[in-house]
Design an enzyme around this catalytic site. Structure first.
Site, PDB file in Angstrom:
ATOM      1  N   LEU A 189      55.998   7.040  65.822  1.00  0.00           N
ATOM      2  CA  LEU A 189      56.172   6.362  67.037  1.00  0.00           C
ATOM      3  C   LEU A 189      56.499   5.090  66.523  1.00  0.00           C
ATOM      4  O   LEU A 189      55.868   4.175  65.632  1.00  0.00           O
ATOM      5  CB  LEU A 189      54.534   6.039  67.407  1.00  0.00           C
ATOM      6  CG  LEU A 189      54.300   5.705  69.079  1.00  0.00           C
ATOM      7  CD1 LEU A 189      54.922   6.408  70.019  1.00  0.00           C
ATOM      8  CD2 LEU A 189      52.822   5.607  69.313  1.00  0.00           C
ATOM      9  N   ASP A 190      57.262   4.351  67.229  1.00  0.00           N
ATOM     10  CA  ASP A 190      57.913   2.894  66.929  1.00  0.00           C
ATOM     11  C   ASP A 190      56.887   1.789  66.784  1.00  0.00           C
ATOM     12  O   ASP A 190      55.867   2.189  67.451  1.00  0.00           O
ATOM     13  CB  ASP A 190      58.935   2.451  67.930  1.00  0.00           C
ATOM     14  CG  ASP A 190      60.185   3.481  68.078  1.00  0.00           C
ATOM     15  OD1 ASP A 190      60.408   4.183  67.054  1.00  0.00           O
ATOM     16  OD2 ASP A 190      61.045   3.351  68.937  1.00  0.00           O
TER      17      ASP A 190
END
Length: 309
Positions: A48-49
């Site tokens: 997840l960025d």
């Protein structure tokens, strides 16, 4: 001959469904959780960025053997696309590369969405973990190299416009493995002739885990204040989800204690009777609710592939 090193940490196993905050990387989150739980090993099921928030499933101990089954699951994201700018990273972090004064109407956005539903071709962002000739695309991009990333098929199961404003629009997407939401924002903007980038992104679902199972990082960090280690670890362990829940999409085979011992020794067990399960390439076996193994059912046998302690 030197003795093998004893692994550091506790041999705990299970899933923690972390609600990751913004500006916190996935690798950083895994390290923090591993340290908090004093776990021997840990890993996550899908990056997840840092600028994204929401669900980051983290596997501890033997649960790391089930990571691929969660990685393959459907995901749901809520996201905001801001119009008028395209950026190098396709989100707020990058430099502005194109601008436009044009803004799309709500109807134009709605008319576009069917083009992005089903199996589509998508080019991942320049700043992504895709490997190009053995190098990560984001490493090449940071060095100023313009890399050509080939398109690939991804599946969009559902794409909904939640609301639209003058300069931005809010969406929800349910998608398959490998989908880049940042690429959706970039491509929406290009097709609508106005450019666009992700300004807010939150993951709310990673099959089979639901939003109600998420635990905020702040709630876990708060437990660091508990001085008694046994009490602190017990409170943390209460948030763990059973390892077998990650396998809920596979056929389930309950076995006896004797059968479990054979399986854990790496041996197949014979399945007899009219209630014997049908052949399948993957199923999971449990004894009294505890996960024993993942294996194949074939030729009247359960043949273990991955065994759990």
């Amino acid at each position: 001959m030197s003795k093998p090193r004893k692994p550091k940490g506790r041999p705990i196993s299970g899933w923690l469904i972390l609600d990751k905050p913004v500006d916190f990387g996935s690798t950083e989150a895994v390290s923090k959780i591993k340290w908090l739980f004093k776990a021997q090993k840990a890993g996550h099921a899908g990056t997840l960025d840092p600028l994204a928030s929401g669900m980051l499933p983290i596997a501890l101990g033997d649960a790391t053997k089930t990571v691929p089954y969660v990685m393959d699951g459907r995901k749901i994201y809520e996201f905001t696309v801001s119009w008028g700018e395209e950026r190098s990273t396709d989100d707020l972090e990058g430099e502005v590369t194109h601008t436009s004064d044009t803004r799309p109407t709500e109807q134009a956005i709605r008319d576009l969405l069917p083009n992005y539903t089903g199996v589509i071709e998508q080019i991942p962002p320049q700043f992504s973990a895709i490997k190009i000739s053995g190098e990560r695309a984001y490493d090449l991009a940071r060095e100023g190299e313009a890399v050509e990333i080939p398109s690939r098929e991804v599946e969009i199961h559902r794409l909904t416009l939640l609301s639209a404003e003058a300069d931005k629009a809010h969406f929800e997407v349910e998608c398959g493995k490998g989908t880049y939401v940042r690429s959706l924002a970039r491509d929406f903007g290009r097709d609508l002739g106005c450019y666009g980038h992700i300004s807010d992104l939150r993951r709310t679902y990673v099959a089979p885990f639901g939003e109600e199972q998420m635990v905020p990082l702040a709630k876990l960090v708060e437990l660091e204040k508990v001085e008694d280690q046994d009490e602190r670890l017990a409170a943390l362990d209460a948030y763990l989800i059973d390892t077998a829940e990650a396998l809920s999409t596979l056929p389930h085979l309950p076995v006896s204690e004797d059968q479990a011992r054979r399986i854990r020794s790496g041996n197949p067990i014979i399945l007899r009777g009219r209630d014997a399960p049908l052949p399948c390439p993957e199923a999971y076996a449990t004894v009294a609710g505890d996960l024993v193994a993942i294996g194949a059912i074939e030729a009247g046998e359960f043949r273990p592939k991955r065994v759990f302690a």
